[in-house]
Motif scaffolding. Structure first.
Motif, PDB file in Angstrom:
ATOM      1  N   ALA A 158      19.593  -3.480  -4.262  1.00 50.52           N
ATOM      2  CA  ALA A 158      19.405  -2.131  -3.958  1.00 50.52           C
ATOM      3  C   ALA A 158      20.219  -1.461  -5.100  1.00 50.52           C
ATOM      4  O   ALA A 158      21.042  -1.950  -5.846  1.00 50.52           O
ATOM      5  CB  ALA A 158      20.058  -1.519  -2.760  1.00 50.52           C
ATOM      6  N   ILE A 198      22.708   1.662  -5.353  1.00 46.80           N
ATOM      7  CA  ILE A 198      23.430   2.366  -4.542  1.00 46.80           C
ATOM      8  C   ILE A 198      24.103   3.565  -5.084  1.00 46.80           C
ATOM      9  O   ILE A 198      24.911   3.457  -6.090  1.00 46.80           O
ATOM     10  CB  ILE A 198      24.668   1.290  -4.225  1.00 46.80           C
ATOM     11  N   PHE A 231      21.886   3.319   0.088  1.00 46.31           N
ATOM     12  CA  PHE A 231      21.259   1.998  -0.278  1.00 46.31           C
ATOM     13  C   PHE A 231      19.779   2.440  -0.672  1.00 46.31           C
ATOM     14  O   PHE A 231      18.893   2.730   0.431  1.00 46.31           O
ATOM     15  CB  PHE A 231      21.452   0.821   0.732  1.00 46.31           C
ATOM     16  N   ASP A 290      20.010   3.406   6.043  1.00 44.88           N
ATOM     17  CA  ASP A 290      20.467   3.291   4.457  1.00 44.88           C
ATOM     18  C   ASP A 290      21.640   3.510   4.120  1.00 44.88           C
ATOM     19  O   ASP A 290      22.043   3.527   2.959  1.00 44.88           O
ATOM     20  CB  ASP A 290      19.418   4.036   3.760  1.00 44.88           C
TER      21      ASP A 290
END
Length: 260
Positions: A105, A107, A188, A202
């Motif tokens: 991911a 971030i 994320f 997320d």
């Protein structure tokens, strides 16, 4: 590639401010800001805030003046824009973070004094500080790294209950949910999904808590943690400065934080 700046029209803290962005690359933006002597604390995740009195010097250094709409369009088109709620402060976007379950991911790290949506929140972390200003870190067996206590949310518990439980399980320290102060969140942007990832969730909520005593003793902890310490700021930096979450931890806990 271009560095863009809009007019100093935005009022805050008794001054007017411009926004300074790159239309291509954050490293280019950081290098330009350093060359202009802009402080790192002026960076808000996708732009630098520039006070009105520095505007002419920044333009003279090579920033291209433009209007607000053109600057925003260029930032969005670059893919560098860090969306956030009004009143929140972008800290950084950390690209290509590989999580233990194989999830990958980008971030976003965002400071905020407001909690995020529980339905989107899959985990919580607590930054714990004692009365002398020292900090708690735990060593995760699965991740093989030191960091603040925290972990995944369990079914049926609130986000605050998640943070309190993780703190108790990983350190033996017990705090009341109402003592937790929201200080930010991690968002994320998943590019590859591992087996533990929860679609539709997320966000990781960040809390801070001040304890009224100095280095209270730790209690029993779960097997997933094989170390627990009280550390100074310098020791915390030595242990955690290489981790993806460090920019927001430093923004909240650092020697000159903006406050919880």
């Amino acid at each position: 590639m271009a560095i863009l700046i809009d007019p100093p029209l935005f009022e805050a803290h008794g001054r007017r401010w411009s926004h300074l962005v790159s239309d291509t690359d954050l490293e280019e933006l950081h290098a330009f800001a350093r060359g202009c002597g802009l402080p790192a604390r002026g960076f808000e995740g996708d732009h630098y805030d520039v006070p009105e009195e520095r505007y002419a010097a920044v333009v003279a250094a090579g920033a291209r003046p433009t209007d607000v709409r053109t600057l925003l369009r260029a930032l969005v088109a670059s893919g560098l824009r860090l969306p956030k709620r009004r009143g929140d402060t972008g800290v950084a976007r950390v690209p290509d973070v590989h999580l233990p379950d194989g999830t990958v991911a980008d971030i976003d790290l965002v400071r905020s004094g407001r909690e995020v949506e529980p339905r989107r929140t899959f985990a919580a972390m607590a930054f714990v500080r004692d009365a002398a200003g020292d900090h708690v870190v735990v060593h995760s067996v699965r991740r093989d790294q030191w960091g603040p206590p925290g972990g995944w949310r369990e079914a049926g518990e609130s986000v605050r209950e998640n943070a309190v439980r993780e703190l108790r399980e990983e350190t033996g320290l017990v705090v009341a949910p109402e003592t937790l102060v929201p200080v930010g969140y991690e968002r994320f942007r998943v590019t590859a999904t591992g087996p533990l990832w929860r679609p539709g969730q997320d966000l990781l909520q960040l809390y801070a808590v001040d304890l009224p005593t100095v280095r209270p003793a730790f209690g029993e902890r779960l097997d997933g943690v094989d170390g627990c310490r009280w550390v100074s700021w310098a020791e915390l930096e030595a242990l955690c400065a290489g981790e993806f979450y460090w920019p927001i931890l430093a923004a909240v806990l650092g020697p000159d934080p903006a406050g919880w």
